[in-house]
Design a protein around this motif. Structure first.
Motif, PDB file in Angstrom:
ATOM      1  N   SER A 186     -17.625   1.355  80.718  1.00 56.17           N
ATOM      2  CA  SER A 186     -17.501  -0.106  80.714  1.00 56.17           C
ATOM      3  C   SER A 186     -16.137  -0.538  81.246  1.00 56.17           C
ATOM      4  CB  SER A 186     -17.699  -0.647  79.297  1.00 56.17           C
ATOM      5  OG  SER A 186     -19.003  -0.368  78.827  1.00 56.17           O
ATOM      6  N   ILE A 187     -15.105   0.224  80.897  1.00 51.15           N
ATOM      7  CA  ILE A 187     -13.762  -0.104  81.369  1.00 51.15           C
ATOM      8  C   ILE A 187     -13.680  -0.006  82.881  1.00 51.15           C
ATOM      9  CG2 ILE A 187     -11.367   0.725  81.424  1.00 51.15           C
ATOM     10  CD1 ILE A 187     -11.680   1.376  78.451  1.00 51.15           C
ATOM     11  N   ARG A 188     -14.249   1.057  83.449  1.00 50.23           N
ATOM     12  CA  ARG A 188     -14.208   1.212  84.905  1.00 50.23           C
ATOM     13  C   ARG A 188     -14.971   0.097  85.603  1.00 50.23           C
ATOM     14  NH1 ARG A 188     -14.035   6.740  83.434  1.00 50.23           N
ATOM     15  NH2 ARG A 188     -16.305   6.876  83.265  1.00 50.23           N
ATOM     16  N   GLN A 189     -16.117  -0.291  85.036  1.00 54.43           N
ATOM     17  CA  GLN A 189     -16.883  -1.397  85.617  1.00 54.43           C
ATOM     18  C   GLN A 189     -16.082  -2.699  85.560  1.00 54.43           C
ATOM     19  OE1 GLN A 189     -20.473  -1.265  83.238  1.00 54.43           O
ATOM     20  NE2 GLN A 189     -21.522   0.110  84.670  1.00 54.43           N
ATOM     21  N   ALA A 190     -15.434  -2.929  84.428  1.00 55.80           N
ATOM     22  CA  ALA A 190     -14.647  -4.151  84.266  1.00 55.80           C
ATOM     23  C   ALA A 190     -13.423  -4.147  85.177  1.00 55.80           C
ATOM     24  CB  ALA A 190     -14.225  -4.305  82.803  1.00 55.80           C
ATOM     25  N   LEU A 191     -12.811  -2.987  85.360  1.00 56.91           N
ATOM     26  CA  LEU A 191     -11.663  -2.884  86.265  1.00 56.91           C
ATOM     27  C   LEU A 191     -12.081  -3.182  87.702  1.00 56.91           C
ATOM     28  CD1 LEU A 191      -9.871   0.283  84.838  1.00 56.91           C
ATOM     29  CD2 LEU A 191      -8.875  -2.005  84.994  1.00 56.91           C
ATOM     30  N   ASN A 192     -13.236  -2.668  88.100  1.00 57.82           N
ATOM     31  CA  ASN A 192     -13.738  -2.944  89.447  1.00 57.82           C
ATOM     32  C   ASN A 192     -14.003  -4.434  89.633  1.00 57.82           C
ATOM     33  OD1 ASN A 192     -13.661  -0.248  90.211  1.00 57.82           O
ATOM     34  ND2 ASN A 192     -15.771   0.149  89.577  1.00 57.82           N
ATOM     35  N   LEU A 193     -14.569  -5.055  88.602  1.00 55.50           N
ATOM     36  CA  LEU A 193     -14.833  -6.488  88.669  1.00 55.50           C
ATOM     37  C   LEU A 193     -13.531  -7.272  88.747  1.00 55.50           C
ATOM     38  CD1 LEU A 193     -16.688  -8.956  88.507  1.00 55.50           C
ATOM     39  CD2 LEU A 193     -16.635  -8.742  86.003  1.00 55.50           C
ATOM     40  N   LEU A 194     -12.557  -6.881  87.929  1.00 59.33           N
ATOM     41  CA  LEU A 194     -11.270  -7.567  87.934  1.00 59.33           C
ATOM     42  C   LEU A 194     -10.591  -7.437  89.293  1.00 59.33           C
ATOM     43  CD1 LEU A 194      -8.976  -9.066  86.517  1.00 59.33           C
ATOM     44  CD2 LEU A 194      -8.162  -6.857  85.648  1.00 59.33           C
ATOM     45  N   ALA A 195     -10.622  -6.243  89.864  1.00 56.22           N
ATOM     46  CA  ALA A 195     -10.003  -6.023  91.173  1.00 56.22           C
ATOM     47  C   ALA A 195     -10.645  -6.910  92.232  1.00 56.22           C
ATOM     48  CB  ALA A 195     -10.118  -4.555  91.566  1.00 56.22           C
ATOM     49  N   GLU A 196     -11.965  -7.030  92.186  1.00 53.22           N
ATOM     50  CA  GLU A 196     -12.680  -7.843  93.170  1.00 53.22           C
ATOM     51  C   GLU A 196     -12.361  -9.324  92.990  1.00 53.22           C
ATOM     52  OE1 GLU A 196     -14.893  -8.353  96.516  1.00 53.22           O
ATOM     53  OE2 GLU A 196     -14.270  -6.470  95.571  1.00 53.22           O
ATOM     54  N   ARG A 197     -12.308  -9.772  91.750  1.00 53.29           N
ATOM     55  CA  ARG A 197     -12.006 -11.180  91.488  1.00 53.29           C
ATOM     56  C   ARG A 197     -10.598 -11.539  91.948  1.00 53.29           C
ATOM     57  NH1 ARG A 197     -13.231 -11.691  85.268  1.00 53.29           N
ATOM     58  NH2 ARG A 197     -12.049 -13.621  85.571  1.00 53.29           N
ATOM     59  N   LEU A 198      -9.633 -10.679  91.621  1.00 56.31           N
ATOM     60  CA  LEU A 198      -8.255 -10.957  92.006  1.00 56.31           C
ATOM     61  C   LEU A 198      -8.065 -10.873  93.518  1.00 56.31           C
ATOM     62  CD1 LEU A 198      -6.300  -9.041  89.203  1.00 56.31           C
ATOM     63  CD2 LEU A 198      -6.661 -11.507  89.410  1.00 56.31           C
ATOM     64  N   LYS A 199      -8.852 -10.033  94.150  1.00 57.25           N
ATOM     65  CA  LYS A 199      -8.762  -9.897  95.605  1.00 57.25           C
ATOM     66  C   LYS A 199      -9.102 -11.207  96.300  1.00 57.25           C
ATOM     67  CE  LYS A 199     -10.727  -7.247  99.454  1.00 57.25           C
ATOM     68  NZ  LYS A 199     -11.694  -6.168  99.821  1.00 57.25           N
ATOM     69  N   ASN A 200      -9.993 -11.965  95.709  1.00 53.46           N
ATOM     70  CA  ASN A 200     -10.502 -13.177  96.349  1.00 53.46           C
ATOM     71  C   ASN A 200      -9.849 -14.464  95.860  1.00 53.46           C
ATOM     72  OD1 ASN A 200     -12.430 -11.713  97.900  1.00 53.46           O
ATOM     73  ND2 ASN A 200     -13.759 -11.585  96.101  1.00 53.46           N
ATOM     74  N   GLU A 201      -8.967 -14.362  94.863  1.00 55.68           N
ATOM     75  CA  GLU A 201      -8.355 -15.587  94.351  1.00 55.68           C
ATOM     76  C   GLU A 201      -7.019 -15.290  93.689  1.00 55.68           C
ATOM     77  OE1 GLU A 201     -10.331 -15.996  89.934  1.00 55.68           O
ATOM     78  OE2 GLU A 201     -11.547 -16.655  91.633  1.00 55.68           O
ATOM     79  N   GLY A 202      -6.151 -16.290  93.659  1.00 60.81           N
ATOM     80  CA  GLY A 202      -4.886 -16.178  92.942  1.00 60.81           C
ATOM     81  C   GLY A 202      -3.820 -15.386  93.674  1.00 60.81           C
ATOM     82  N   GLY A 203      -2.673 -15.251  93.016  1.00 57.53           N
ATOM     83  CA  GLY A 203      -1.532 -14.582  93.619  1.00 57.53           C
ATOM     84  C   GLY A 203      -1.292 -13.181  93.100  1.00 57.53           C
ATOM     85  N   LEU A 204      -2.209 -12.680  92.262  1.00 59.15           N
ATOM     86  CA  LEU A 204      -2.054 -11.347  91.696  1.00 59.15           C
ATOM     87  C   LEU A 204      -3.121 -10.397  92.220  1.00 59.15           C
ATOM     88  CD1 LEU A 204      -1.372 -12.244  87.941  1.00 59.15           C
ATOM     89  CD2 LEU A 204       0.307 -11.766  89.729  1.00 59.15           C
ATOM     90  N   CYS A 205      -2.839  -9.101  92.087  1.00 64.34           N
ATOM     91  CA  CYS A 205      -3.820  -8.087  92.440  1.00 64.34           C
ATOM     92  C   CYS A 205      -3.737  -6.962  91.417  1.00 64.34           C
ATOM     93  CB  CYS A 205      -3.586  -7.549  93.853  1.00 64.34           C
ATOM     94  SG  CYS A 205      -1.962  -6.794  94.109  1.00 64.34           S
ATOM     95  N   LEU A 206      -4.803  -6.182  91.329  1.00 61.40           N
ATOM     96  CA  LEU A 206      -4.829  -5.039  90.425  1.00 61.40           C
ATOM     97  C   LEU A 206      -4.380  -3.814  91.205  1.00 61.40           C
ATOM     98  CD1 LEU A 206      -5.598  -3.920  87.618  1.00 61.40           C
ATOM     99  CD2 LEU A 206      -7.884  -3.472  88.540  1.00 61.40           C
ATOM    100  N   THR A 207      -3.355  -3.146  90.699  1.00 59.86           N
ATOM    101  CA  THR A 207      -2.786  -1.993  91.388  1.00 59.86           C
ATOM    102  C   THR A 207      -2.931  -0.751  90.531  1.00 59.86           C
ATOM    103  OG1 THR A 207      -1.133  -3.448  92.392  1.00 59.86           O
ATOM    104  CG2 THR A 207      -0.717  -1.084  92.504  1.00 59.86           C
ATOM    105  N   ARG A 208      -3.400   0.335  91.142  1.00 60.12           N
ATOM    106  CA  ARG A 208      -3.426   1.623  90.449  1.00 60.12           C
ATOM    107  C   ARG A 208      -2.138   2.346  90.797  1.00 60.12           C
ATOM    108  NH1 ARG A 208      -4.997   7.016  90.503  1.00 60.12           N
ATOM    109  NH2 ARG A 208      -5.904   7.675  88.518  1.00 60.12           N
ATOM    110  N   ILE A 209      -1.344   2.612  89.781  1.00 57.68           N
ATOM    111  CA  ILE A 209      -0.005   3.124  90.037  1.00 57.68           C
ATOM    112  C   ILE A 209       0.467   3.993  88.880  1.00 57.68           C
ATOM    113  CG2 ILE A 209       1.325   1.257  88.981  1.00 57.68           C
ATOM    114  CD1 ILE A 209       2.921   1.163  91.615  1.00 57.68           C
ATOM    115  N   ALA A 210       1.174   5.069  89.211  1.00 53.58           N
ATOM    116  CA  ALA A 210       1.746   5.969  88.201  1.00 53.58           C
ATOM    117  C   ALA A 210       0.711   6.405  87.174  1.00 53.58           C
ATOM    118  CB  ALA A 210       2.938   5.309  87.510  1.00 53.58           C
ATOM    119  N   GLY A 211      -0.513   6.653  87.626  1.00 52.06           N
ATOM    120  CA  GLY A 211      -1.559   7.131  86.737  1.00 52.06           C
ATOM    121  C   GLY A 211      -2.207   6.065  85.884  1.00 52.06           C
ATOM    122  N   GLY A 212      -1.897   4.795  86.138  1.00 48.45           N
ATOM    123  CA  GLY A 212      -2.476   3.717  85.343  1.00 48.45           C
ATOM    124  C   GLY A 212      -2.758   2.495  86.191  1.00 48.45           C
ATOM    125  N   TYR A 213      -2.948   1.366  85.525  1.00 44.65           N
ATOM    126  CA  TYR A 213      -3.259   0.109  86.208  1.00 44.65           C
ATOM    127  C   TYR A 213      -2.233  -0.949  85.820  1.00 44.65           C
ATOM    128  CZ  TYR A 213      -7.777   2.293  87.107  1.00 44.65           C
ATOM    129  OH  TYR A 213      -8.761   3.149  87.518  1.00 44.65           O
TER     130      TYR A 213
END
Length: 208
Positions: free
Chosen positions: A39-66
């Protein structure tokens, strides 16, 4: 189409990432949200897609985390907010950082030998900026300190882990061409010889 539960979990993850002081692993997100890994991976994918299309933030995978990060196109505005600006790295510091990244664990004397000059000032600066850290002492006469890069280094260069390290010359180019203000690196017009980077490039390999 995402389910209401996935959308709610996506919002919860965004909130958790917002208040976190660094990247969060999936396990840390699970502890906060009480959700299962799938469920977490599905929600992370959804969050990444939503942020990609709106707002000034993005979801970044970095240093082994998000982590939530600002989008590059708003770097100039973010940089204006930083007062005073973060101290820039010198060319000598970038050379030293590259050697530590690709040859870690490494001692200062090894860095000095590769660069052909004393690197104590650069190592001190990199320690202060938390881009490198002490990793103990080498079991040789004098027991010199050994150094390696930190999670802050991964964050600085946008790397998930050390296996994502680019070729050594590319790392230097990234360092000198970053234009995001907060992480800009200025050239140090130092006349001291610094030929170590080319030498490292011939045999350096990132260690995990």
């Amino acid at each position: 189409m995402s389910s209401p539960s996935t959308e709610r979990l996506s919002d919860a993850i965004q909130a958790v990432l917002f208040v976190a002081d660094g990247p969060l692993t999936e396990n840390a997100i699970a502890e906060a949200t009480l959700a299962d890994p799938k469920s977490i991976r599905q929600a992370l994918n959804l969050l990444a897609e939503r942020l990609k299309n709106e707002g000034g933030l993005c979801l970044t995978r970095i240093a082994g985390g998000y982590q939530l990060s600002t989008k590059p196109e708003y770097a100039e505005e973010c940089a204006r907010l930083l007062n005073p600006p973060i101290r820039r790295l010198t060319r000598a510091a970038v050379e030293t950082l590259a050697i530590v990244a690709y040859r870690q664990p490494v001692t200062q004397s090894q860095v000095d030998a590769l660069r052909g000059v004393d690197s104590s000032h650069s190592i001190k600066l990199l320690l202060e900026k938390r881009l490198i850290e002490e990793r103990g002492r080498k079991p040789t006469p004098g027991r010199p300190l050994i150094y390696g890069v930190t999670d802050e280094f991964l964050h600085y260069f946008g790397l998930a882990d050390l296996t994502d390290l680019p070729p050594l010359d590319s790392l230097a180019v990234v360092a000198f061409e970053r234009g995001d203000g907060a992480h800009a690196i200025a050239e140090d017009h130092d006349d001291r010889p610094a030929h170590g980077v080319e030498q490292v490039d011939q045999e350096a390999h990132p260690s995990g």
